[in-house]
Design a protein around this motif. Structure first.
Motif, PDB file in Angstrom:
ATOM      1  N   ILE A 165      -0.634  -2.093   0.023  1.00 38.75           N
ATOM      2  CA  ILE A 165      -0.455  -0.641   0.086  1.00 38.75           C
ATOM      3  C   ILE A 165      -0.972  -0.043  -1.211  1.00 38.75           C
ATOM      4  O   ILE A 165      -0.538  -0.455  -2.302  1.00 38.75           O
ATOM      5  N   PRO A 166      -1.887   0.905  -1.154  1.00 39.43           N
ATOM      6  CA  PRO A 166      -2.465   1.473  -2.379  1.00 39.43           C
ATOM      7  C   PRO A 166      -1.401   2.014  -3.328  1.00 39.43           C
ATOM      8  O   PRO A 166      -0.515   2.758  -2.927  1.00 39.43           O
ATOM      9  N   GLY A 167      -1.503   1.617  -4.590  1.00 39.35           N
ATOM     10  CA  GLY A 167      -0.649   2.165  -5.624  1.00 39.35           C
ATOM     11  C   GLY A 167       0.686   1.488  -5.816  1.00 39.35           C
ATOM     12  O   GLY A 167       1.347   1.718  -6.833  1.00 39.35           O
ATOM     13  N   LYS A 203       3.041   4.680   2.626  1.00 39.91           N
ATOM     14  CA  LYS A 203       1.617   4.527   2.938  1.00 39.91           C
ATOM     15  C   LYS A 203       0.784   4.463   1.669  1.00 39.91           C
ATOM     16  O   LYS A 203      -0.244   3.782   1.615  1.00 39.91           O
ATOM     17  N   GLU A 204       1.220   5.168   0.637  1.00 46.93           N
ATOM     18  CA  GLU A 204       0.516   5.166  -0.633  1.00 46.93           C
ATOM     19  C   GLU A 204       1.467   5.631  -1.729  1.00 46.93           C
ATOM     20  O   GLU A 204       2.328   6.487  -1.500  1.00 46.93           O
ATOM     21  N   THR A 254       1.533   7.137  -5.705  1.00 42.24           N
ATOM     22  CA  THR A 254       0.729   7.760  -6.749  1.00 42.24           C
ATOM     23  C   THR A 254       1.617   8.094  -7.936  1.00 42.24           C
ATOM     24  O   THR A 254       2.835   7.878  -7.907  1.00 42.24           O
ATOM     25  N   VAL A 310       5.294   9.417  -3.556  1.00 40.89           N
ATOM     26  CA  VAL A 310       4.885   8.483  -2.512  1.00 40.89           C
ATOM     27  C   VAL A 310       4.558   9.246  -1.231  1.00 40.89           C
ATOM     28  O   VAL A 310       5.220  10.222  -0.872  1.00 40.89           O
ATOM     29  N   SER A 330       4.730   6.990   5.715  1.00 38.39           N
ATOM     30  CA  SER A 330       3.944   6.685   6.906  1.00 38.39           C
ATOM     31  C   SER A 330       4.007   7.798   7.943  1.00 38.39           C
ATOM     32  O   SER A 330       3.147   7.878   8.820  1.00 38.39           O
ATOM     33  N   ASN A 388      -5.555  12.004  -5.887  1.00 35.28           N
ATOM     34  CA  ASN A 388      -4.647  11.697  -4.803  1.00 35.28           C
ATOM     35  C   ASN A 388      -4.534  10.211  -4.552  1.00 35.28           C
ATOM     36  O   ASN A 388      -3.590   9.741  -3.976  1.00 35.28           O
ATOM     37  N   GLY A 389      -5.574   9.468  -4.985  1.00 37.22           N
ATOM     38  CA  GLY A 389      -5.503   8.035  -4.764  1.00 37.22           C
ATOM     39  C   GLY A 389      -4.454   7.365  -5.604  1.00 37.22           C
ATOM     40  O   GLY A 389      -3.994   6.293  -5.267  1.00 37.22           O
ATOM     41  N   GLY A 390      -4.123   7.950  -6.753  1.00 38.54           N
ATOM     42  CA  GLY A 390      -3.031   7.420  -7.549  1.00 38.54           C
ATOM     43  C   GLY A 390      -3.405   6.247  -8.419  1.00 38.54           C
ATOM     44  O   GLY A 390      -2.622   5.806  -9.226  1.00 38.54           O
TER      45      GLY A 390
END
Length: 546
Positions: free
Chosen positions: A118-120, A236-237, A239, A243, A246, A465-467
């Motif tokens: 999961i990104p971040g 889901k992500e 940053t 967070v 989902s 936003n990608g964190g």
């Protein structure tokens, strides 16, 4: 004639029980060596109470040398196991390397935090598998509550997200809500923003491993206490601002606690024997097939469940404790002491402490209601602990009549307890040496935090936003990031400028722009860990924590 050499790797539930039982069975007939990174056994089920200020940290630790007679303790982490050469290679706490020869080997290295792609998450979340992580969470939550007063992001600082509604996550959320509520009662906020705890899980209900009636009990207690329980939902992500869930909602927070489960210690992968989802396959006698001198137990071993043919026993403390007893008896039997046993178990039920007098318990499969469940749960823990029972009971008594102390100890920094680590029982230290040829793959090579932050200061830009910071992995957590570093001059925070250890990199998200960033020297052994400050920079106040 020399005595046979028994080496036990790991002193968790399985390893500690193995050592204690072998000490009793062999009675000087064997040379028993226990290799472990720390000099204590950690009673993990009570770790949430350490994070919530109910128990002092030493209460959940039991001295190995003080409770294991006739067992030699070697402090160190196993780097590799040579089955053909019958040796275990390790690194001690000061960077020295050593080798332990054996005639019998018990692998009980346990488990580490389970990661998901999961990104971040790896950059912004913290796990809950060791005492350093519990101490960090206690300081971090306390700090967020203190910094929230008058801050523009007060709501985010008073929002705490726990992912995973199993035993650990449920107890962390339950005790955490009580801890922050107690602080609010003593010091009501002027802005009226109250603490908010979220418990997330993709499962359809809280405590999916337990009986549905107990699951409903835990869910009801959590909701009555004010915990926002969201089943069928996860992250889901992650940053630096919060967070993304989902379901599409973005939750602003500075705290992300990762309790989604565990995975076997990566050391097992290097043994070169067949694995089952990362666990070393053993027979019902806990022996590694084809290696009669090698035994494995606990979370690191895939032990056949004779009560359910075709499956393996789950990774729980209850099974690990009983694995240790059987492994010890079978090691002794291989030396001609007693008879060997196959591992069989009977479900004794489960207990989950929800704080105060609340609990969910089904001892021997009998669901218990209300305060009776709380009484049985604490009685079970006192009986199961191999030491410190009086001290634990005394802390519980004091907690029932005195307010908790909400202070920061400042012993553990954010960067020292990364989520992706093969050693959750140890806090990361600057200049930690590489341990073995596979150390990089196992996350064992540690960069000095001062150099890491300086490199980040020269290249990192505020995350979008990608964190993620820059194009690589995470640098030091900074202001506005979940799980980030404390503010300067705060208890437990980064050293103030002009102090040994220096200041954090300034162009982190939420911080002030860096001025003439450049590489910094790593801190020396006598300096406080932390990024190094150039002496020609003017002092300026800074605030914030994450």
């Amino acid at each position: 004639m020399s005595r046979p050499r028994i080496v036990i790797v790991g002193a968790g539930f399985a390893g500690y029980r193995t050592a204690r039982t072998l000490s009793r069975l062999t009675r000087h007939k064997a040379e028993i060596t226990l290799l472990n990174p720390t000099d204590y056994f950690l009673y993990l089920p009570l770790l949430p109470q350490v994070a919530a200020g109910v128990l002092e940290p030493r209460r959940v630790t039991v001295s190995l040398s003080g409770t294991l007679p006739r067992v030699r303790l070697v402090l160190g982490e196993a780097d590799g196991i040579d089955l053909d050469g019958r040796t275990v290679h390790y690194t001690d706490p000061e960077g020295g390397v050593g080798t332990l020869p054996y005639d019998r080997l018990v692998i009980a290295v346990g488990s580490v935090n389970k990661l998901l792609p999961i990104p971040g998450v790896a950059e912004h979340a913290h796990g809950f598998r060791g005492l350093p992580e519990a101490l960090y969470l206690r300081d971090h939550v306390t700090r967020q509550m203190e910094l929230a007063g008058g801050a523009k992001d007060a709501a985010a600082r008073r929002t705490f997200v726990v992912v995973g509604a199993g035993y650990t996550g449920t107890e962390v959320a339950a005790h955490g809500q009580m801890y922050t509520d107690a602080q609010m009662r003593r010091r009501p906020p002027r802005d009226g923003v109250r603490p908010r705890w979220l418990l997330l899980d993709v499962a359809p209900r809280v405590l999916p491993e337990m009986d549905e009636r107990l699951s409903r009990t835990a869910d009801r207690v959590l909701r009555q206490r004010g915990v926002d329980v969201r089943m069928g939902t996860s992250v889901k992500e992650a940053t630096h601002e919060g967070v993304l869930l989902s379901d599409g909602e973005f939750v602003e927070t500075r705290t992300l606690v990762w309790c989604v489960g565990v995975r076997p210690d990566p050391l097992v992968e290097g043994v070169g024997q067949p694995l089952e989802r990362g666990r070393l396959i053993v027979d019902p006698y806990l022996q590694v097939p084809g290696r009669p001198e090698v035994f494995a137990c606990g979370d690191a071993a895939a032990v056949p469940d004779l009560n359910d043919p075709g499956s393996f026993t789950p990774m729980t403390a209850q099974h690990a404790w009983r694995h240790g007893e059987v492994a010890a008896r079978n090691v002794a039997a291989s030396l001609g002491i007693g008879d060997r046993l196959a591992y069989r178990h009977r479900d004794l039920g489960f207990v989950v402490d929800l704080g105060g007098a609340k609990a969910a318990a089904n001892p021997l499969g009998v669901p218990l209601p209300g305060p009776l469940a709380g009484l049985v749960t604490r009685g079970y823990h006192l009986a199961a602990m191999p030491g410190n029972r009086v001290r634990v009971a005394a802390d519980w008594l004091l907690e029932s009549v005195l307010p908790r102390q909400a202070v920061q100890l400042g012993l553990v920094r954010s960067w020292s307890v990364p989520l992706d680590t093969a050693s959750p029982e140890l806090a990361r230290v600057p200049g930690r040496p590489e341990r073995g040829p596979d150390a990089s793959a196992r996350g064992l090579v540690e960069d000095p935090p001062g150099q890491e932050s300086a490199e980040s200061a020269a290249s990192e830009k505020p995350a979008g936003n990608g964190g993620a910071a820059g194009n690589g992995g995470a640098a030091e957590p900074a202001e506005g990031r979940p799980g980030g570093e404390p503010a300067k001059n705060q208890p437990g925070g980064e050293p103030a400028r002009n102090q040994p250890g220096g200041e954090p990199a300034r162009n982190q998200p939420g911080g002030e722009p860096a001025r003439n960033p450049g590489p910094a020297k790593a801190p020396g052994p006598d300096l406080a860990p932390g990024p190094v400050k150039c002496p020609d920079r003017p002092a300026a106040p800074a605030e914030g924590d994450s």
